[in-house]
Write an enzyme that holds these catalytic residues in place. Structure first.
Site, PDB file in Angstrom:
ATOM      1  N   TYR A  33       0.825  -1.204   0.000  1.00 15.80           N
ATOM      2  CA  TYR A  33       0.000   0.000   0.000  1.00 15.80           C
ATOM      3  C   TYR A  33       0.857   1.251   0.000  1.00 15.80           C
ATOM      4  CZ  TYR A  33       0.808   0.934   5.022  1.00 15.80           C
ATOM      5  OH  TYR A  33       1.372   1.239   6.240  1.00 15.80           O
ATOM      6  N   ARG A  52       8.242   4.045  -4.713  1.00 17.23           N
ATOM      7  CA  ARG A  52       8.299   3.043  -3.641  1.00 17.23           C
ATOM      8  C   ARG A  52       7.280   1.930  -3.892  1.00 17.23           C
ATOM      9  NH1 ARG A  52       7.557   5.130   2.358  1.00 17.23           N
ATOM     10  NH2 ARG A  52       5.410   5.329   1.603  1.00 17.23           N
ATOM     11  N   LYS A 150       6.472  -2.093   1.779  1.00 22.01           N
ATOM     12  CA  LYS A 150       5.320  -1.498   2.495  1.00 22.01           C
ATOM     13  C   LYS A 150       4.106  -2.413   2.364  1.00 22.01           C
ATOM     14  CE  LYS A 150       3.225   3.091   3.167  1.00 22.01           C
ATOM     15  NZ  LYS A 150       3.340   3.122   4.616  1.00 22.01           N
ATOM     16  N   GLU A 182      12.014   2.357  14.201  1.00 22.51           N
ATOM     17  CA  GLU A 182      11.136   3.446  13.746  1.00 22.51           C
ATOM     18  C   GLU A 182       9.880   3.468  14.604  1.00 22.51           C
ATOM     19  OE1 GLU A 182       9.882   2.653   9.646  1.00 22.51           O
ATOM     20  OE2 GLU A 182       9.972   0.517  10.039  1.00 22.51           O
ATOM     21  N   LEU A 206      11.144   1.200   7.000  1.00 22.37           N
ATOM     22  CA  LEU A 206      10.574   1.655   5.739  1.00 22.37           C
ATOM     23  C   LEU A 206      11.315   2.917   5.294  1.00 22.37           C
ATOM     24  CD1 LEU A 206       8.204   1.094   3.735  1.00 22.37           C
ATOM     25  CD2 LEU A 206       7.043   2.985   4.871  1.00 22.37           C
TER      26      LEU A 206
HETATM   27  N1  PDD Z   1       2.923   4.993   7.295  1.00 26.27           N
HETATM   28  N2  PDD Z   1       7.624   3.730   8.758  1.00 26.27           N
HETATM   29  C1  PDD Z   1       6.492   3.010   8.770  1.00 26.27           C
HETATM   30  C2  PDD Z   1       6.491   1.681   9.455  1.00 26.27           C
HETATM   31  C3  PDD Z   1       5.325   3.510   8.150  1.00 26.27           C
HETATM   32  O1  PDD Z   1       4.194   2.787   8.168  1.00 26.27           O
HETATM   33  C4  PDD Z   1       5.369   4.793   7.528  1.00 26.27           C
HETATM   34  C5  PDD Z   1       4.169   5.376   6.834  1.00 26.27           C
HETATM   35  C6  PDD Z   1       6.585   5.505   7.553  1.00 26.27           C
HETATM   36  C7  PDD Z   1       6.724   6.858   6.910  1.00 26.27           C
HETATM   37  O2  PDD Z   1       6.692   6.766   5.506  1.00 26.27           O
HETATM   38  P1  PDD Z   1       6.155   7.976   4.615  1.00 26.27           P
HETATM   39  O3  PDD Z   1       6.940   9.172   4.998  1.00 26.27           O
HETATM   40  O4  PDD Z   1       6.424   7.553   3.224  1.00 26.27           O
HETATM   41  O5  PDD Z   1       4.676   8.143   4.937  1.00 26.27           O
HETATM   42  C8  PDD Z   1       7.684   4.943   8.170  1.00 26.27           C
HETATM   43  C9  PDD Z   1       1.716   5.478   6.627  1.00 26.27           C
HETATM   44  C10 PDD Z   1       1.547   6.950   6.739  1.00 26.27           C
HETATM   45  C11 PDD Z   1       0.525   4.675   7.130  1.00 26.27           C
HETATM   46  O6  PDD Z   1       0.688   3.483   7.313  1.00 26.27           O
HETATM   47  O7  PDD Z   1      -0.558   5.234   7.303  1.00 26.27           O
END
Ligand code: PDD
Length: 286
Positions: A33, A52, A150, A182, A206
């Site tokens: 996703y 990504r 992801k 994280e 991620l």
């Molecule tokens: N989550 N690390 C994890 C485990 C994440 O699920 C996310 C994003 C990030 C940050 O990635 P980005 O900057 O590309 O949003 C880091 C999204 C927002 C979610 O699951 O809703």
């Protein structure tokens, strides 16, 4: 008016949206996703999210559901049809619905499932947590070993949020081998002196699209950045901490396991980076 969602080539009211009970996303979390934020009706960091997504699909040998141009057009159509000013577009691709449950991947006769929907968040920018700062708790990182993909396997992050909530906190930072990986759905940072520290990329975390943009903003603003592991003890003694993600942008963290970080209020680096990132993200949104 009900929300319009996209399912496998069709725009339908959410009540009419359907996927099969045999869908591998449902049975096996066999799906990936992306979450792209929408500011002023435009998509933030869209090329990064699509790049990504392509990588997640290819790491899992999952067929592509549409071209980049088609995906952009679907995002824009949903934003327009649902009148989203500030909010998010959620996109999910699964390995589709084969005729029966089977651990082996289905053959090419089973097309991938593609679902997108919007979430309206009028207060996305003006989030009160940006002023107060967040509280996080530390928990062991018990996710699988390919966190760079992801996937929709979000049960452990969900459990982490519930553990945080039970302790009166906003989120959890995950710790593995003594170092922070994280946040449950965001990348984690500490600031010591004039140096921003965040874990280097690899299978353990991620590769956040917001992370890449925020680190570029930080370097552009002559801030020092170190991409390396940091311990939870280092975080406790940091001057500041913050997280980044598509849904929170840059968000200060002011408490860790019930103890104040720095002065217990949003620090100057996080506040400044949030401003710089948001103005750059709005300028570059498409
Ligand atoms: N989550 N690390 C994890 C485990 C994440 O699920 C996310 C994003 C990030 C940050 O990635 P980005 O900057 O590309 O949003 C880091 C999204 C927002 C979610 O699951 O809703």
């Amino acid at each position: 008016m009900s929300r319009i969602v996209y399912v496998n080539g069709q725009y339908v009211p959410e009540e009419e949206a359907r996927v099969s009970v045999f869908d591998r996303g449902f049975l096996m979390a066999d799906g990936v996703y992306e979450v792209t934020s929408v500011l002023d009706g435009k998509l933030v960091d869209f090329p990064g999210h699509i790049t990504r997504l392509r990588r997640s699909l290819s790491e899992l040998d999952m067929p592509s559901p549409a071209t980049d141009d088609d995906l952009l057009a679907i995002h824009r159509e949903l934003v327009a049809r649902n009148g989203i000013e500030h909010g998010m577009v959620y996109l999910q691709v699964t390995r589709g619905a084969p005729p029966d449950r089977d651990f082996a991947y289905p053959d090419a006769a089973t097309p991938p499932t593609l679902v997108l929907f919007t979430q309206s968040k009028p207060g996305l920018i003006d989030n009160p947590l940006a002023r107060s700062g967040m509280a996080v708790v530390s928990i062991p990182d018990q996710r699988w070993a390919r966190r760079d993909i992801k996937t929709v396997q979000l049960l452990y992050p969900s459990m982490g949020k519930m553990i945080a909530k039970a302790q009166g906190a906003d989120d959890a930072w995950m710790v593995e081998d003594g170092v922070v990986t994280e946040g449950t759905s965001n990348n984690a940072y500490i600031v010591k002196g004039n140096t921003i520290v965040t874990r280097q990329l690899g299978p353990e975390i991620l590769s956040g699209i917001t992370r890449a943009a925020v680190l570029a903003c930080a370097r552009e603003a002559q801030m020092r950045v170190e991409e390396r592991p940091f311990t939870i003890e280092e975080a406790r003694e940091a001057d500041e901490a913050f997280i980044t993600s598509a849904s929170t942008f840059v968000m200060p963290v002011v408490r860790l396991d019930g103890q104040e970080i720095g002065e217990g209020r949003p620090g100057p680096v996080a506040v400044r980076l949030r401003e710089i990132y948001l103005s750059e993200a709005r300028r570059a949104a498409i």
